[in-house]
Scaffold this active site. Sequence first.
Site: not given
Ligand code: ZN
Ligand code: MN
Ligand code: MN
Length: 279
Positions: A36, A68, A71, A108, A143, A177, A180, A214, A227, A229, A259
């Site tokens: 973050r 990964h 963000y 991403h 991704e 993913d 996604h 994913h 988005d 999950h 995830e």
């Molecule tokens: Zn996601």
């Molecule tokens: Mn993912």
């Molecule tokens: Mn991701």
Amino acid sequence: MKVGCHVSISGSIDMAVDNAVERECTAFQIFTRNPRGWHAKPLTAKDIDNFKSKLKESKIDRLAICAHMPYLPNLATPKKDGFEKSLKTLINEVERCAQLGIPYLVTHLGSHLGTGEEGGIERLVKGLTEAGKTKNDVMILLENTAGQKNSVGSDFKQLGEIFKQLKPSKKFGVCLDTCHAFVAGYDLRTEKNVKETFEEFDKYVGLKNLKILHLNDARGELGCNLDRHYHLGLGGIGEKGISSVVKFANKKKIPIILETPIDDERDDFENVRIAKDFA
Ligand code: ZN
Ligand code: MN
Ligand code: MN
């Protein structure tokens, strides 16, 4: 079967391996630092040694682990300082993966913030190409996204067009993913849907470039672009779809990373177990 989940590095980075082993993972994903923030404290020799030796002890295949990206970075941003900061972070993460012996870094594709896809993709390709120049064997995995407003790379055709511009090709791969893809409009609810979706993916992106899957069910419905999950088999994709995806990934020997959320319904121990049952 290579399957596991995203695990925490809370305490110290080698704790990720303990967390993975505890959950009976044969694959796993981490953030190499707090996802973050912008700042990453450099890894110490001790961090690196402990991570590597625990991984060796664990017998988890090094090629079934990935990191990964945090963000905040956005390589498609039209803001110059934001782009520079994002690129610096990406290069730093690639180097951290190299230090830890992690072969894959999932990223991403970012948001053009309403300034148009063309420019967004141009900046993204420029940034990724720059990061691809680092001297190590870490592969950056693109991704597919959920198709939120202004985002780049939810459509396999567009993902493929971006991917093909990236050189050298040995530095780049793809992470698919399932949540996604599903909320971006790719049906995965039946064995036939799964087969067709992967055919579409193969046509535009190439299955041989798929290095990590994913595996997430979706809170929303097909094409909702949301988005969120959800637990395997309990969301929009459902049991039949998720189990078809698991079988497909196993046949292709692609590591599966969950995830999924941790809540009253289920935790990650259970989701990993269930993914194995689906096989
Ligand atoms: Zn996601
Ligand atoms: Mn993912
Ligand atoms: Mn991701």
